[in-house]
Design an enzyme around this catalytic site. Structure first.
Site, PDB file in Angstrom:
ATOM      1  N   GLN A 158       0.838  -1.203   0.000  1.00 26.76           N
ATOM      2  CA  GLN A 158       0.000   0.000   0.000  1.00 26.76           C
ATOM      3  C   GLN A 158       0.868   1.246   0.000  1.00 26.76           C
ATOM      4  OE1 GLN A 158      -0.362   1.927   3.257  1.00 26.76           O
ATOM      5  NE2 GLN A 158      -1.333   3.552   2.059  1.00 26.76           N
ATOM      6  N   TYR A 160       0.864   5.555   0.188  1.00 24.96           N
ATOM      7  CA  TYR A 160       0.152   6.804   0.435  1.00 24.96           C
ATOM      8  C   TYR A 160       0.609   7.850  -0.565  1.00 24.96           C
ATOM      9  CZ  TYR A 160      -2.115   5.757   4.936  1.00 24.96           C
ATOM     10  OH  TYR A 160      -2.935   5.276   5.928  1.00 24.96           O
ATOM     11  N   THR A 186      -3.759   4.354  -1.552  1.00 23.02           N
ATOM     12  CA  THR A 186      -4.793   4.867  -0.643  1.00 23.02           C
ATOM     13  C   THR A 186      -5.036   6.334  -0.957  1.00 23.02           C
ATOM     14  OG1 THR A 186      -4.208   3.280   1.052  1.00 23.02           O
ATOM     15  CG2 THR A 186      -5.406   5.233   1.787  1.00 23.02           C
ATOM     16  N   LYS A 282      -7.657   2.401  -3.144  1.00 23.27           N
ATOM     17  CA  LYS A 282      -8.344   2.150  -1.861  1.00 23.27           C
ATOM     18  C   LYS A 282      -8.823   3.472  -1.274  1.00 23.27           C
ATOM     19  CE  LYS A 282      -7.410   0.385   2.822  1.00 23.27           C
ATOM     20  NZ  LYS A 282      -7.227   1.571   3.668  1.00 23.27           N
ATOM     21  N   HIS A 306     -11.622   4.141   5.316  1.00 19.25           N
ATOM     22  CA  HIS A 306     -10.460   4.043   6.195  1.00 19.25           C
ATOM     23  C   HIS A 306     -10.886   3.575   7.602  1.00 19.25           C
ATOM     24  CE1 HIS A 306      -6.205   5.404   5.513  1.00 19.25           C
ATOM     25  NE2 HIS A 306      -6.119   5.120   6.803  1.00 19.25           N
ATOM     26  N   ARG A 309     -11.780   6.345  10.062  1.00 16.16           N
ATOM     27  CA  ARG A 309     -10.682   7.099  10.679  1.00 16.16           C
ATOM     28  C   ARG A 309     -10.375   8.410   9.966  1.00 16.16           C
ATOM     29  NH1 ARG A 309      -7.756   3.317  13.865  1.00 16.16           N
ATOM     30  NH2 ARG A 309      -5.688   4.180  13.558  1.00 16.16           N
TER      31      ARG A 309
HETATM   32  C1  FNR Z   1      -5.459   1.628   9.263  1.00 17.80           C
HETATM   33  N1  FNR Z   1      -5.778   1.835   7.926  1.00 17.80           N
HETATM   34  C2  FNR Z   1      -4.788   2.149   7.033  1.00 17.80           C
HETATM   35  N2  FNR Z   1      -5.067   2.235   5.691  1.00 17.80           N
HETATM   36  C3  FNR Z   1      -4.096   2.477   4.800  1.00 17.80           C
HETATM   37  O1  FNR Z   1      -4.371   2.513   3.611  1.00 17.80           O
HETATM   38  N3  FNR Z   1      -2.803   2.657   5.226  1.00 17.80           N
HETATM   39  C4  FNR Z   1      -2.446   2.616   6.540  1.00 17.80           C
HETATM   40  O2  FNR Z   1      -1.286   2.779   6.898  1.00 17.80           O
HETATM   41  C5  FNR Z   1      -3.478   2.369   7.490  1.00 17.80           C
HETATM   42  N4  FNR Z   1      -3.190   2.329   8.811  1.00 17.80           N
HETATM   43  C6  FNR Z   1      -4.138   1.874   9.708  1.00 17.80           C
HETATM   44  C7  FNR Z   1      -3.781   1.661  11.034  1.00 17.80           C
HETATM   45  C8  FNR Z   1      -4.718   1.159  11.925  1.00 17.80           C
HETATM   46  C9  FNR Z   1      -4.339   0.893  13.349  1.00 17.80           C
HETATM   47  C10 FNR Z   1      -6.045   0.887  11.468  1.00 17.80           C
HETATM   48  C11 FNR Z   1      -7.068   0.307  12.412  1.00 17.80           C
HETATM   49  C12 FNR Z   1      -6.394   1.129  10.170  1.00 17.80           C
HETATM   50  C13 FNR Z   1      -7.145   1.566   7.431  1.00 17.80           C
HETATM   51  C14 FNR Z   1      -7.295   0.098   7.060  1.00 17.80           C
HETATM   52  O3  FNR Z   1      -6.514  -0.244   5.955  1.00 17.80           O
HETATM   53  C15 FNR Z   1      -8.738  -0.278   6.729  1.00 17.80           C
HETATM   54  O4  FNR Z   1      -9.233   0.582   5.747  1.00 17.80           O
HETATM   55  C16 FNR Z   1      -9.659  -0.273   7.935  1.00 17.80           C
HETATM   56  O5  FNR Z   1      -8.977  -0.615   9.113  1.00 17.80           O
HETATM   57  C17 FNR Z   1     -10.777  -1.270   7.683  1.00 17.80           C
HETATM   58  O6  FNR Z   1     -11.663  -1.301   8.720  1.00 17.80           O
HETATM   59  P1  FNR Z   1     -11.661  -2.433   9.875  1.00 17.80           P
HETATM   60  O7  FNR Z   1     -11.569  -3.790   9.240  1.00 17.80           O
HETATM   61  O8  FNR Z   1     -10.493  -2.128  10.738  1.00 17.80           O
HETATM   62  O9  FNR Z   1     -12.961  -2.167  10.548  1.00 17.80           O
END
Ligand code: FNR
Length: 418
Positions: A158, A160, A186, A282, A306, A309
């Site tokens: 992935q 950014y 992402t 994503k 996300h 978040r």
């Molecule tokens: C994330 N997510 C995330 N997404 C991404 O593209 N790069 C990243 O570095 C991160 N870092 C990250 C850290 C933590 C602690 C969490 C919980 C989430 C988002 C992640 O890829 C995803 O989209 C969500 O976590 C999906 O939801 P659920 O399954 O956690 O409910």
């Protein structure tokens, strides 16, 4: 072995042709874990509050975080009966490779704060279950370290939208050289979301000790000791790339300073030219954005907010899914993430048109609670629940999870307003 391996009963682990790691030994605590929520509770007991809330929490009032779950709970199924469901095959084809489940691991940065080595543990668990693992840009394990785990297992990287395009190209080049199958871009993070739990808990990048976080950590010596002995986990892929200025305003906002808010569709199109493997975007929620991504040559789309978040107030992913599926019209693999906590959630997402789901927090709760065995347990729970739900729905293979299983009034219609 045929490409698809039928499963005899719920609870059975899916065959894992690409497995190379021995299954991790279950711990005593795991014997009493029967659901992802059980794992979440164990993780909460083991982690300092700041770390648990960093993983568990969402942005601002967490309405989108809750909406993701509420959408799964609202959708109801219309099961088919009197079908021979004595053998179930939950495997599928994902971005050109067989996955033993219609599940991939979502990228998660800073996972090493949950437990030292969590990235490697989750990657091994994914390989043992025969599903793809996505390494995050801000992971605590390097691209090369993860490539060395379970050689040949499906692996995605992935990326950014970083401020310096050369940095992105450098990371993409390393992922290509290390044999990653797919690049996941992402796009829902032009800046960091406002995660108030992190702000209140004094959680920032670069990490800074404060009275508040030190007392919090001291209350969890079993977590704190390995961190003290091994040092604060570094974002291995961002060495020499991440902004160095400390930011007192919390992890999310400081991470946000490391992103390129000017990154647009033209910049995205140039990425397509730079990466020869499968390209996944994503963080889309709109049908028109999905269409544009496919027109630019994307192989996959992750309908994602996300995990609640980023933009609080964004639509639940399950509600956004039908319109995206309709817009993509089979031209790319459509995946969804956010709030998948049960095998039946996977059934609902696939019945509404997704090809697969990504899961984030469930495996991280598992790794936090019990290391690799905990991550494996999370996947075993979801796998056995999925097989059981398929049996109870009268579906013997993934292709049979169709819109006919959805009670129409409970799901969003396939088209949205323009
Ligand atoms: C994330 N997510 C995330 N997404 C991404 O593209 N790069 C990243 O570095 C991160 N870092 C990250 C850290 C933590 C602690 C969490 C919980 C989430 C988002 C992640 O890829 C995803 O989209 C969500 O976590 C999906 O939801 P659920 O399954 O956690 O409910």
């Amino acid at each position: 072995m045929t490409e698809r391996a039928a499963q005899p009963a719920p609870g059975a682990r899916p065959a894992a042709p690409e497995a190379t790691a021995p299954p991790a030994a279950p711990t005593r605590a795991l014997a009493r874990v029967h659901s992802i929520e059980d794992l979440r509770r164990l993780a909460r007991r083991r982690l300092p509050r700041a770390i648990f809330e960093f993983i568990d929490g969402g942005a601002e009032d967490e309405t989108t975080l809750r909406a993701n779950r509420a959408a799964f709970e609202r959708v109801r199924l219309l099961p088919r009966v009197l079908v021979d469901v004595s053998r179930i095959d939950p495997s599928t084809r994902l971005l050109g490779r067989i996955a033993q489940l219609p599940i991939a691991i979502a990228p998660m940065g800073a996972a090493g704060f949950a437990r030292r080595g969590a990235d490697q543990m989750i990657a091994r668990a994914a390989a043992a279950c025969g599903i793809p693992y996505t390494l995050a840009t801000p992971a605590n394990a390097s691209i090369e370290t993860i490539a060395g785990i379970a050689d040949g297992a499906p692996r995605w990287f992935q990326i950014y939208m970083l401020p310096r395009r050369e940095s992105m190209l450098q990371l993409i080049g390393r992922a290509a050289g290390a044999g990653y199958d797919a690049l996941v871009v992402t796009v829902d993070l032009p800046i960091g979301g406002k995660r108030e739990r992190d702000l209140r808990n004094d959680l920032s990048v670069p990490f800074r000790y404060t009275w508040r976080n030190v007392t919090d950590f001291a209350r969890r010596p079993r977590w704190a000791l390995p961190m003290l002995l091994g040092g604060i986990p570094a974002m291995e892929n961002l060495r020499g790339i991440a902004p160095s200025a400390p930011d007192a305003r919390g992890l999310s906002s400081s991470v946000g300073r490391g992103f390129d808010a000017s990154f647009d569709w033209d910049a995205f199109a140039r990425l397509r030219d730079a990466w020869r493997g499968k390209l996944v975007v994503k963080g889309l929620l709109r049908a028109d954005d999905a269409q544009r991504a496919v027109d630019l040559g994307c192989d996959g789309i992750v309908v994602s907010n996300h995990g609640g978040r980023q933009l609080d107030g964004a639509i639940a992913t399950l509600d956004a899914l039908p319109a995206v599926v309709q817009a993509v019209a089979g031209r790319a693999t459509v995946m969804l993430d956010g709030g998948v906590r049960r095998g039946v959630d996977v059934v609902k997402a696939l019945a509404l048109g997704a090809d697969a789901v990504l899961i984030g927090r469930p495996v991280l709760y598992g790794a936090a609670a019990a290391g690799e065995a905990g991550a494996v347990r999370a996947l075993e729970i979801l796998s056995s629940e999925l097989v059981r739900a398929m049996q109870l729905c009268g579906a013997t293979e993934i292709a049979q999870l169709d819109r006919g299983l959805i009670a129409a009034a409970t799901a969003a219609p396939p088209t949205t307003w323009r």
